[in-house]
Design a protein around this motif. Structure first.
Motif, PDB file in Angstrom:
ATOM      1  N   THR A 139     -12.757  23.040  21.539  1.00 41.80           N
ATOM      2  CA  THR A 139     -12.536  21.838  20.733  1.00 41.80           C
ATOM      3  C   THR A 139     -11.318  21.953  19.846  1.00 41.80           C
ATOM      4  N   SER A 140     -10.858  23.189  19.599  1.00 47.19           N
ATOM      5  CA  SER A 140      -9.831  23.436  18.600  1.00 47.19           C
ATOM      6  C   SER A 140      -8.852  24.484  19.116  1.00 47.19           C
ATOM      7  N   LEU A 141      -7.565  24.285  18.815  1.00 49.62           N
ATOM      8  CA  LEU A 141      -6.519  25.220  19.220  1.00 49.62           C
ATOM      9  C   LEU A 141      -5.660  25.549  18.012  1.00 49.62           C
ATOM     10  N   GLY A 142      -5.406  26.845  17.785  1.00 46.27           N
ATOM     11  CA  GLY A 142      -4.580  27.256  16.664  1.00 46.27           C
ATOM     12  C   GLY A 142      -3.459  28.169  17.099  1.00 46.27           C
ATOM     13  N   MET A 143      -2.389  28.186  16.313  1.00 42.78           N
ATOM     14  CA  MET A 143      -1.232  29.025  16.646  1.00 42.78           C
ATOM     15  C   MET A 143      -0.360  29.185  15.414  1.00 42.78           C
ATOM     16  N   SER A 144       0.482  30.215  15.433  1.00 46.77           N
ATOM     17  CA  SER A 144       1.469  30.397  14.381  1.00 46.77           C
ATOM     18  C   SER A 144       2.634  29.439  14.607  1.00 46.77           C
ATOM     19  N   GLN A 145       3.485  29.327  13.598  1.00 40.92           N
ATOM     20  CA  GLN A 145       4.656  28.470  13.739  1.00 40.92           C
ATOM     21  C   GLN A 145       5.559  28.952  14.867  1.00 40.92           C
ATOM     22  N   SER A 146       5.733  30.272  14.999  1.00 44.83           N
ATOM     23  CA  SER A 146       6.592  30.788  16.069  1.00 44.83           C
ATOM     24  C   SER A 146       6.008  30.494  17.443  1.00 44.83           C
ATOM     25  N   GLU A 147       4.681  30.554  17.554  1.00 38.57           N
ATOM     26  CA  GLU A 147       4.033  30.224  18.831  1.00 38.57           C
ATOM     27  C   GLU A 147       4.156  28.735  19.134  1.00 38.57           C
ATOM     28  N   VAL A 201      -1.476  24.504  13.162  1.00 43.04           N
ATOM     29  CA  VAL A 201      -0.317  25.399  13.120  1.00 43.04           C
ATOM     30  C   VAL A 201      -0.243  26.021  11.734  1.00 43.04           C
ATOM     31  N   HIS A 202      -0.086  27.348  11.672  1.00 42.96           N
ATOM     32  CA  HIS A 202       0.020  28.018  10.371  1.00 42.96           C
ATOM     33  C   HIS A 202       1.357  28.733  10.268  1.00 42.96           C
ATOM     34  N   ALA A 203       2.048  28.513   9.150  1.00 40.29           N
ATOM     35  CA  ALA A 203       3.343  29.128   8.870  1.00 40.29           C
ATOM     36  C   ALA A 203       3.213  30.004   7.632  1.00 40.29           C
ATOM     37  N   ASP A 204       4.318  30.624   7.214  1.00 36.96           N
ATOM     38  CA  ASP A 204       4.280  31.474   6.023  1.00 36.96           C
ATOM     39  C   ASP A 204       3.887  30.676   4.779  1.00 36.96           C
ATOM     40  N   ASN A 205       4.441  29.489   4.635  1.00 35.36           N
ATOM     41  CA  ASN A 205       4.269  28.757   3.380  1.00 35.36           C
ATOM     42  C   ASN A 205       3.650  27.368   3.535  1.00 35.36           C
ATOM     43  N   TRP A 206       3.102  27.063   4.712  1.00 36.94           N
ATOM     44  CA  TRP A 206       2.366  25.818   4.899  1.00 36.94           C
ATOM     45  C   TRP A 206       1.426  25.955   6.078  1.00 36.94           C
ATOM     46  N   ALA A 207       0.487  25.032   6.150  1.00 43.47           N
ATOM     47  CA  ALA A 207      -0.395  24.912   7.316  1.00 43.47           C
ATOM     48  C   ALA A 207      -0.614  23.435   7.578  1.00 43.47           C
ATOM     49  N   ALA A 208      -0.782  23.084   8.851  1.00 39.79           N
ATOM     50  CA  ALA A 208      -0.949  21.676   9.221  1.00 39.79           C
ATOM     51  C   ALA A 208      -1.882  21.556  10.405  1.00 39.79           C
ATOM     52  N   SER A 209      -2.580  20.436  10.467  1.00 39.97           N
ATOM     53  CA  SER A 209      -3.476  20.141  11.590  1.00 39.97           C
ATOM     54  C   SER A 209      -3.382  18.675  11.950  1.00 39.97           C
ATOM     55  N   VAL A 210      -3.674  18.399  13.211  1.00 40.40           N
ATOM     56  CA  VAL A 210      -4.045  17.045  13.608  1.00 40.40           C
ATOM     57  C   VAL A 210      -5.507  17.110  14.031  1.00 40.40           C
ATOM     58  N   THR A 211      -6.269  16.100  13.640  1.00 38.34           N
ATOM     59  CA  THR A 211      -7.699  16.122  13.914  1.00 38.34           C
ATOM     60  C   THR A 211      -8.207  14.729  14.226  1.00 38.34           C
ATOM     61  N   ARG A 212      -9.205  14.680  15.102  1.00 36.25           N
ATOM     62  CA  ARG A 212      -9.912  13.428  15.362  1.00 36.25           C
ATOM     63  C   ARG A 212     -11.121  13.284  14.432  1.00 36.25           C
ATOM     64  N   CYS A 213     -11.375  14.315  13.622  1.00 41.03           N
ATOM     65  CA  CYS A 213     -12.562  14.343  12.765  1.00 41.03           C
ATOM     66  C   CYS A 213     -12.172  14.010  11.329  1.00 41.03           C
ATOM     67  N   ASP A 214     -12.988  14.392  10.372  1.00 42.33           N
ATOM     68  CA  ASP A 214     -12.797  14.042   8.972  1.00 42.33           C
ATOM     69  C   ASP A 214     -11.557  14.730   8.397  1.00 42.33           C
TER      70      ASP A 214
END
Length: 417
Positions: free
Chosen positions: A275-283, A312-325
């Protein structure tokens, strides 16, 4: 929804961190454990600022070649993971350089973090040798004889797989003749271990899936290219068994691959299983080179792979797109960033999450909230440390923090964090 767009990040983190403990989020998790597979290794940690034996090795030797590779990556501020063709490498390093052993692998690292915060996890474990078992902390369980047990209750087997070596470097401290501008770590493996083939874990985790908090899978980056298709098929078949049993949150952490072909093969294989996919900024940039505003690409990836969430997680930020809350998602991102930052400050997973006084909160490089169709984009600034005690396991700690929130049974919608 103004609270989703940003604000006073230090104050918002201050109001969040008290709940990230056994008396907070972990206490309100679903009744089951976290399911964590399928890469488990022993990490041998090395301080790159204390590797004179490597630096002074004869030109053309395996040791000197390794040092040059490490130094080049440190000069460019690149961490990541590499495979080195030097069969004698593990024995040489153990004999000539000080190493510190610890539990390694994305699933086990996340499980270790969760155990410190009062949550219970079970890891996949085929390599049940004494050195491995000695690294597994209380609360990180192993499947044996159809039940969960502590590592100390497992009968050890002979060790047949070498450690994974982690070379850590700090910004501003010399590595030979270069001075890195960014703190990071370089993961060096000397074999392709492949996934942990643990029948006990596969069986028991599927039984537990209906009541588990969340599932976490990773490790395909440690598979030989010629075996990738088969291993990916088996891994995502397990994910589908969890999903069929009713597990609502199944996260796959992407990691890095030696070719775009292998990477796209993994992505194709996971479609419809997690249901969920995560990666670093470089990835992320390996998939979408040059993208500075990630929302559109993240949504396209989520649509392509039938996901509910892309992170996506970076050194100084993190971000997601989600269909949920989106409120839950922002809280998950902030929890992940706070827990990773606390580990960076302490040098190891912590049982009490705090934000260091010298943590920096940089402005987001893009808008922190937007909507497109049934997708929400949310982002947060991360408490960044210029000189961390460690960079090891920070991405895994971030993932654990996200799952700590996403695995909760209930969420109060619209609550400001």
């Amino acid at each position: 929804m103004n609270e989703l767009a940003g604000g006073n990040w230090p104050a918002r983190y201050s109001s969040l961190v008290g709940s990230l403990s056994a008396s907070g989020d972990a206490a309100t998790l679903q009744s089951g454990v976290f399911l964590c597979g399928m890469s488990t290794v022993v990490d041998a940690r090395v301080d790159m600022h204390n590797t004179a034996a490597l630096a002074n090795a004869p030109d053309g030797s395996g040791a000197n070649d390794l040092f040059k590779l490490l130094q080049d990556r440190a000069a460019r501020g690149v961490g990541g993971e590499v495979k080195v063709e030097w069969p004698a490498g593990p024995d040489w390093i153990r004999s000539n350089i000080k190493v510190r052993h610890a539990l390694g692998g994305t699933g086990p690292q996340a499980a270790w973090v969760l155990s410190k915060l009062g949550a219970k996890s079970v890891i996949a474990l085929e390599d049940r040798h004494a050195l491995m078992l000695n690294q597994i902390p209380a609360g990180v369980m192993v499947a044996e004889d159809g039940k969960l047990c502590e590592a100390g209750d497992v009968t050890p087997l002979p060790q047949t797989v070498p450690e994974t070596f982690i070379f850590e470097y700090t910004a501003g401290k010399p590595v030979g003749h270069i001075v890195p501008r960014r703190s990071s770590r370089i993961i060096v493996r000397f074999i392709d271990r492949g996934l942990q083939y643990d029948r006990e874990f596969n069986s028991l985790s599927t039984q537990l899936a209906s009541s588990a908090a969340a599932g976490l899978l990773s490790g395909l980056n440690d598979v030989k290219p010629e075996k990738m298709a088969e291993e990916a098929k088996n891994l995502f078949a397990l994910a589908r068994s969890w999903r069929d049993a009713g597990l609502k949150v199944i996260h796959f952490e992407l990691a890095g691959y030696s070719s775009l072909e292998l990477l796209n093969g993994v992505l194709s294989a996971l479609r419809g299983s997690v249901t969920s996919l995560g990666m670093s900024q470089s990835e992320f940039l390996a998939l979408y080179p040059g993208v500075e505003t990630p929302m559109e690409a993240m949504i396209a990836l989520g649509e392509r792979l039938s996901l509910s969430r892309v992170c996506v997680h970076a050194d100084n930020w993190a971000a997601s797109v989600t269909r949920c809350d989106p409120h839950q998602e922002l809280r998950a991102l902030m929890a992940g960033c706070a827990i990773a930052s606390a580990r960076a400050a302490a040098g190891a997973p912590v049982d009490r999450v705090t934000v260091a006084a010298d943590a920096q909160f940089e402005p987001l490089p893009f808008d922190g909230y937007a909507r497109k169709g049934d997708w929400s984009f949310v982002a947060c600034s991360a408490p960044y440390l210029a000189e961390p005690a460690t960079t090891l396991g920070l991405g895994d700690s971030f993932t654990a923090g996200c799952l700590l929130v996403l695995g909760r049974k209930t969420i109060a919608h619209g609550v400001e964090v």
